[in-house]
Design an enzyme around this catalytic site. Structure first.
Site, PDB file in Angstrom:
ATOM      1  CD  GLU A 111       3.325  -6.244   7.810  1.00 29.00           C
ATOM      2  OE1 GLU A 111       3.180  -5.787   8.632  1.00 29.00           O
ATOM      3  OE2 GLU A 111       3.047  -5.423   6.469  1.00 29.00           O
ATOM      4  NE  ARG A 165       1.785  -5.544  11.304  1.00 30.21           N
ATOM      5  CZ  ARG A 165       0.464  -5.210  10.911  1.00 30.21           C
ATOM      6  NH1 ARG A 165      -0.445  -5.434  11.721  1.00 30.21           N
ATOM      7  NH2 ARG A 165       0.300  -5.104   9.766  1.00 30.21           N
ATOM      8  CG  ASP A 200       5.812   2.844   2.781  1.00 33.75           C
ATOM      9  OD1 ASP A 200       6.262   1.837   2.702  1.00 33.75           O
ATOM     10  OD2 ASP A 200       4.158   2.699   3.047  1.00 33.75           O
ATOM     11  CD  GLU A 245       0.449   4.957   7.303  1.00 38.80           C
ATOM     12  OE1 GLU A 245      -0.755   5.101   7.408  1.00 38.80           O
ATOM     13  OE2 GLU A 245       1.266   3.838   7.487  1.00 38.80           O
ATOM     14  CB  THR A 283       7.483   2.161  10.305  1.00 38.56           C
ATOM     15  OG1 THR A 283       6.799   2.547   9.202  1.00 38.56           O
ATOM     16  CG2 THR A 283       7.527   0.507  10.270  1.00 38.56           C
TER      17      THR A 283
HETATM   18  C1  DMJ Z   1       1.868   0.072   9.737  1.00 37.24           C
HETATM   19  O1  DMJ Z   1       2.110  -1.630   9.716  1.00 37.24           O
HETATM   20  C2  DMJ Z   1       3.084   0.514   9.596  1.00 37.24           C
HETATM   21  O2  DMJ Z   1       2.945   1.863   9.408  1.00 37.24           O
HETATM   22  C3  DMJ Z   1       3.855   0.184   7.975  1.00 37.24           C
HETATM   23  O3  DMJ Z   1       4.916   1.045   7.867  1.00 37.24           O
HETATM   24  C4  DMJ Z   1       2.779   0.583   6.834  1.00 37.24           C
HETATM   25  N1  DMJ Z   1       1.248  -0.321   7.231  1.00 37.24           N
HETATM   26  C5  DMJ Z   1       0.731   0.083   8.331  1.00 37.24           C
HETATM   27  C6  DMJ Z   1      -0.185   1.182   8.698  1.00 37.24           C
HETATM   28  O4  DMJ Z   1      -0.768   1.538   7.678  1.00 37.24           O
END
Ligand code: DMJ
Length: 460
Positions: A125, A129, A252, A368, A451
Site C-alpha cells: 500500500e 500510494r 489482480d 477499476e 496501479t
Molecule cells: C487501489 O489502491 C489500487 O487500484 C489497488 O490496485 C487496488 N485497490 C485500490 C482501488 O480499488
C-alpha cells in the site's frame, strides 16, 4: 463465388434488410438513440467533484491520511499520518489544473512528510500510494525534494525483501526495518516493480529494481504447470497456502505489473511473463456464461472451476487486456462489467455471475471499471465507453455524495452510506473520469499509470 450467385445473395440480403426495417416500423418506433455525451460538461463536473472532495479533506482532515466525510472527521492508518490523501491527490490536482490546491498539497508534503517513524506499514500500500505518488510528483514538478523523499522511503522499505525466497514480507517497520507477515499474496508481492524500478532509474541505484524484479520473478516461477498463481503464498517457504486462482483482490495487479513493467522498462522478462500469463488466463479463467464473458475462479493446479465470482476489483482486467493487445476479450468483458454496474445502478464488491446475485454489497468508490472504460475509449474511440463513463459518474454522484466530499457505500442494494473517502478516490477514480471525458493528450507509449493511477514517465 460466381458473379451470378453473388448478385443473387446480395439481392436476398437487401430484401431481408428491407423486411426487417418494415417489420420494425410496424412494431412501433425504433429504440431511442442514446443522448450525445457532452464530454466538456462531464470533464468540468469531474473537476468540480475533485474540488469538493479536496475541500472536504482540507476543511475536516488536513494533515491526516483520509477524510471521513459523513462524520467530518479524519482517519489515520497508523498512529502517525503519512499524508496519504495529499500524496495520492497531488498529481490529479496538477493534471486538472487546480493550481492553488496543488500548491497547498505540495507545501504540506514537503514541510511535514517524514518516514522516520516507528510504525509498521504495509509494503504494497505504501509503495503504490506514497512511493508512486512521490515519484510522479517529482516527474511532474521537477522538485528534487520529492525524489529525496522517495529514495528515503524506498530505502526504508528494502528490508521487506529479506525473506529466504526474496519475496517481500507484508509489513516492514519504517524506523527499525523489522518485518512481519510471511503469509502474503501475488498482488502484494508482484505490484512493486514499477515504483522501485522507476526509483532505480531516477537515482541511478540498481538495488531497488533488482529486489522488486527478483520478488516478481520468484513468484512467477512458482506458477502451476498450467501457468496460474494461487491466492496466498508463504514468502519464507515459497509454498502456496491457497490454490484459488482468479483476477480479483490479492492477485489482480500482479498481472497488471507484468504487462506494464514490460512497457515502462522494455524488460523482456516481463514481456515474456505477461504473454505466458495472458495465455493461461484466457485458457483457464475466461468463462462463457449466459450473462456474457467473465473471468472466474479455478484451482491453480487442476484448472477445475471453484467459483463464479467477479467484482469491482476484477474490473481492472478489460483495461489491461486492451493495453496488452487483446481488444476482443477486453470489449466483451467490459460489457459484462457494465451489466454488473447496472444491476443496482452502482457495482457491488462481488457478484456471482451465474446467478447474477450480489455476494458482497459494498462499493468503496473503486476506480477499476472507469479505468477500463478509459483504456477502451482511447483504443477504439467508441462513444459507447463515454456513455458507460457517464452512467458510472452519475451513479456515484447520485448515491455517494455528501456535503463534505464523496463517501463509500455499505450496500449498493440499499444505498446505505459508509464513512470514508479513500485516498485512491482522488488518485484514481476522479482522474480516470477526467481522462475519459476530457481530450487531455496522454501518450500511453511513454506514460505508464501505476496501479494507483500515478503517471510514471520513461524519461531515461
Ligand atoms: C487501489 O489502491 C489500487 O487500484 C489497488 O490496485 C487496488 N485497490 C485500490 C482501488 O480499488
Amino acid at each position: 463465388m460466381k458473379a451470378s450467385n453473388r448478385a443473387a445473395l446480395m439481392a436476398a440480403v437487401a430484401a431481408a434488410a428491407l423486411a426487417a426495417v418494415l417489420a420494425g416500423a410496424a412494431a412501433g418506433p425504433p429504440p431511442p438513440t442514446p443522448a450525445v455525451v457532452d464530454r466538456a460538461a462531464l470533464a468540468a463536473q469531474a473537476r468540480e467533484a475533485l474540488l469538493q472532495a479536496w475541500r472536504g479533506y482540507e476543511r475536516y482532515a488536513w494533515g491526516h491520511d483520509e477524510l471521513k466525510p459523513v462524520s467530518r472527521t479524519a482517519h489515520d492508518w497508523h498512529r502517525e499520518s503519512l499524508l496519504m490523501t495529499p500524496v495520492d491527490a497531488l498529481d490529479t490536482l496538477l493534471l486538472l489544473g487546480l493550481k492553488d490546491e496543488a500548491a497547498r498539497a505540495q507545501k504540506l508534503i514537503l514541510e511535514k512528510l517524514s518516514f522516520d517513524r516507528d510504525i509498521s506499514v504495509k509494503n504494497f500500500e505504501i509503495t503504490i500510494r506514497i512511493l508512486g505518488g512521490l515519484l510522479s510528483a517529482y516527474q511532474a514538478t521537477g522538485d528534487a525534494r520529492f525524489l529525496s523523499l522517495a529514495e528515503d522511503l524506498g530505502t526504508r522499505l528494502l528490508p521487506a525483501f529479506s525473506s529466504p525466497t526474496g519475496m517481500p514480507y507484508m509489513y516492514v517497520n519504517l524506523k527499525t526495518g523489522k518485518t512481519s507477515g510471511a503469509r502474503s499474496n501475488p498482488a502484494e508481492i508482484g505490484t512493486l516493480l514499477l515504483e522501485f524500478g522507476t526509483l532505480s532509474k531516477l537515482t541511478g541505484k540498481p538495488v531497488f529494481y533488482d529486489k522488486a524484479k527478483k520478488a516478481l520473478t520468484a513468484l512467477y516461477e512458482r506458477r502451476s504447470p498450467i501457468g496460474l498463481v494461487g491466492e496466498e503464498i508463504d514468502v519464507e517457504t515459497g509454498k502456496w497456502l491457497s490454490p484459488a486462482s482468479h483476477v480479483g483482490g490479492g492477485i489482480d495487479s500482479y498481472y497488471e505489473y507484468l504487462l506494464k513493467c514490460g512497457r515502462l522498462f522494455g524488460d523482456a522478462d516481463c514481456e515474456r511473463m505477461w504473454a505466458e500469463s495472458l495465455r493461461a488466463l484466457n485458457a483457464h479463467l475466461a468463462d462463457e456464461a449466459p450473462s456474457g464473458l467473465w473471468y472466474g475462479q479455478v484451482d491453480m493446479t487442476t484448472g477445475k472451476r471453484t467459483a463464479s465470482e467477479f467484482g469491482a476489483l476484477h474490473a481492472f482486467l478489460p483495461g489491461v487486456l486492451v493495453l496488452g493487445g487483446d481488444l476482443g476479450h477486453g470489449r466483451r468483458l467490459q460489457e459484462s462489467c457494465f451489466a454488473m454496474w447496472n444491476l443496482h445502478g452502482i457495482e457491488p464488491e462481488v457478484l456471482d455471475y451465474r446467478t447474477m446475485r450480489v455476494v458482497s454489497p459494498a462499493y468503496p468508490l473503486r476506480p477499476e471499471i472507469i479505468e477500463s472504460a478509459f483504456y477502451l475509449h482511447r483504443s477504439t474511440k467508441d462513444p459507447r465507453y463515454l456513455e458507460m463513463g457517464r452512467t458510472f459518474f452519475e451513479g456515484i454522484r447520485a448515491h455517494c455524495r455528501t456535503d463534505a466530499g464523496d463517501t463509500v457505500l455499505k450496500s449498493v442494494v440499499t444505498k446505505e452510506k459508509g464513512d470514508l473517502m479513500p485516498s485512491y478516490y482522488l488518485a484514481e477514480t476522479l482522474k480516470y473520469f477526467y481522462l475519459l471525458f476530457s481530450e487531455e493528450p496522454v501518450d500511453l507509449d511513454k506514460v505508464v499509470f501505476n496501479t494507483e493511477a500515478h503517471p510514471l514517465k520513461r524519461t531515461w
